[in-house]
Design an enzyme around this catalytic site. Structure first.
Site, PDB file in Angstrom:
ATOM      1  N   SER A   1       0.848  -1.197   0.000  1.00 25.52           N
ATOM      2  CA  SER A   1       0.000   0.000   0.000  1.00 25.52           C
ATOM      3  C   SER A   1       0.877   1.237   0.000  1.00 25.52           C
ATOM      4  O   SER A   1       2.000   1.217   0.531  1.00 25.52           O
ATOM      5  CB  SER A   1      -0.892   0.019   1.239  1.00 25.52           C
ATOM      6  OG  SER A   1      -1.526   1.277   1.392  1.00 25.52           O
TER       7      SER A   1
ATOM      8  N   TYR B   1      -1.622  -0.305  10.034  1.00 25.27           N
ATOM      9  CA  TYR B   1      -1.698  -0.691   8.627  1.00 25.27           C
ATOM     10  C   TYR B   1      -0.405  -0.318   7.898  1.00 25.27           C
ATOM     11  O   TYR B   1       0.171  -1.118   7.161  1.00 25.27           O
ATOM     12  CB  TYR B   1      -2.895  -0.009   7.986  1.00 25.27           C
ATOM     13  CG  TYR B   1      -3.163  -0.411   6.554  1.00 25.27           C
ATOM     14  CD1 TYR B   1      -3.703  -1.657   6.257  1.00 25.27           C
ATOM     15  CD2 TYR B   1      -2.903   0.474   5.508  1.00 25.27           C
ATOM     16  CE1 TYR B   1      -3.953  -2.021   4.941  1.00 25.27           C
ATOM     17  CE2 TYR B   1      -3.161   0.121   4.197  1.00 25.27           C
ATOM     18  CZ  TYR B   1      -3.685  -1.130   3.920  1.00 25.27           C
ATOM     19  OH  TYR B   1      -3.943  -1.486   2.621  1.00 25.27           O
TER      20      TYR B   1
END
Length: 255
Positions: A142, A155
Site C-alpha cells: 500500500s 496498517y
C-alpha cells in the site's frame, strides 16, 4: 490473452475486492486456481462470477494469521493444483484508530493478517514454488507504507513490513528461479477502502482520505481490475526480469 494456460495459482483474499479481481483475471487467462479467503460467502461469489472458468477453480477457507489454518489450506490447494507457480498474497485488513487509543488486540490483528499472514502463506508455499523452477510471489502492499496516513499506524507498519519481506525473499531465492514483487495500490474501490472511510475515529476529516487517492480524474478511485491487469503481467513470463521491486498503481497519489 492466455498467459496462464497450465499455470497453477493461489490467491488469498480472493473473496472480494482486489483479491477477487486478481483471481478472476488470472482465471480468464487460463490459470488453474485456488481462491482462498476467510469469507466463505465471498468465495462463493467469486466462484459464481468465474462462470465457465469455475471448472478450473477451487475455493478454500483460510485464516492467514493462523498457522494451522494455513497449513490445512495449503495442503488442500496443492492437492488440487499438483504444484504451484504463482502465489498472490491479497488478504488484508484495516482498522483505523488514533495511535494512542488503539487497543493492542487491534494492532496485533492488523499485523497478524497483513504481515504475519503474508509470511505464513509464503512460507507454506515456498517449497512448491521453488520446485516449479519459475515461482512468483506477488504481495499486495500500500502507499501507506511510503506516505504518512493519519490513523493508519498499524496498517502502514504492516505494509512496510510486507515490502521488506518481499525484498528479502526475492534475494534469498533468486538463484532458485523465484521472483517476488510488491504491488502498491492506493484509492481502489474495495471493501477495505469503504471500511476505512466508514470506521475512521470520531472527528476525522474526510478530506484527509484524499491523500490516499491519486490525481487522475479529480481523484476518482481505481478498480480491482486496474490492479489485476498489472498483476497478470508481472506474474507471467512478460514480467520475467522483474523481482524485488515495487509497482505503484495509485493514480499518482505519491507524485
Amino acid at each position: 490473452m492466455r498467459r496462464y494456460d497450465g499455470r497453477r495459482v493461489v490467491v488469498t483474499g480472493a473473496g472480494s475486492g482486489i483479491g477477487q479481481g486478481i483471481a478472476l483475471r488470472l482465471l480468464d487467462e487460463g490459470a488453474q486456481l485456488v481462491a482462498a479467503d476467510i469469507d466463505e460467502p465471498g468465495l462463493a461469489a467469486t466462484a459464481e462470477k468465474a462462470g465457465d472458468a469455475a471448472e478450473r477453480l477451487r475455493t478454500v477457507a483460510v485464516n492467514v494469521a493462523d498457522p494451522e489454518s494455513v497449513r490445512a489450506a495449503t495442503e488442500t490447494a496443492l492437492g488440487f493444483l499438483g504444484g504451484l507457480d504463482v502465489l498472490v498474497n491479497g488478504a488484508g485488513i484495516l482498522r483505523p484508530a488514533r495511535t494512542h487509543e488503539m487497543p493492542l488486540d487491534a494492532w496485533n490483528q492488523v499485523i497478524g493478517v497483513n504481515l504475519t499472514g503474508t509470511f505464513l502463506v509464503t512460507q507454506a508455499a515456498l517449497p512448491a514454488l521453488v520446485e516449479s523452477g519459475h515461482g512468483v510471489v506477488v504481495n499486495i502492499s500500500s502507499t501507506a507504507a511510503f506516505s504518512a496516513a493519519p490513523y493508519l499506524a498499524a496498517y502502514a507498519a504492516s505494509k512496510g513490513g510486507v515490502n521488506a519481506f518481499t525484498h528479502a525473499i526475492a534475494l534469498e531465492y533468486a538463484k532458485q528461479g523465484l521472483r517476488a514483487v510488491n504491488i502498491v495500490p492506493a484509492g481502489i474501490t474495495s471493501g477495505i477502502t469503504t471500511k476505512s472511510i466508514r470506521d475512521q475515529p470520531e472527528g476525522f476529516d474526510p478530506k484527509l482520505f484524499a491523500r490516499m487517492t491519486g490525481w487522475l480524474n479529480g481523484g476518482a478511485l481505481g478498480s480491482p481490475e486496474d490492479i489485476a491487469g498489472v498483476v497478470a503481467m508481472v506474474a507471467s513470463d512478460d514480467g520475467r526480469y522483474m523481482t524485488g521491486t515495487e509497482i505503484r498503481i495509485d493514480g499518482g497519489a505519491l507524485m
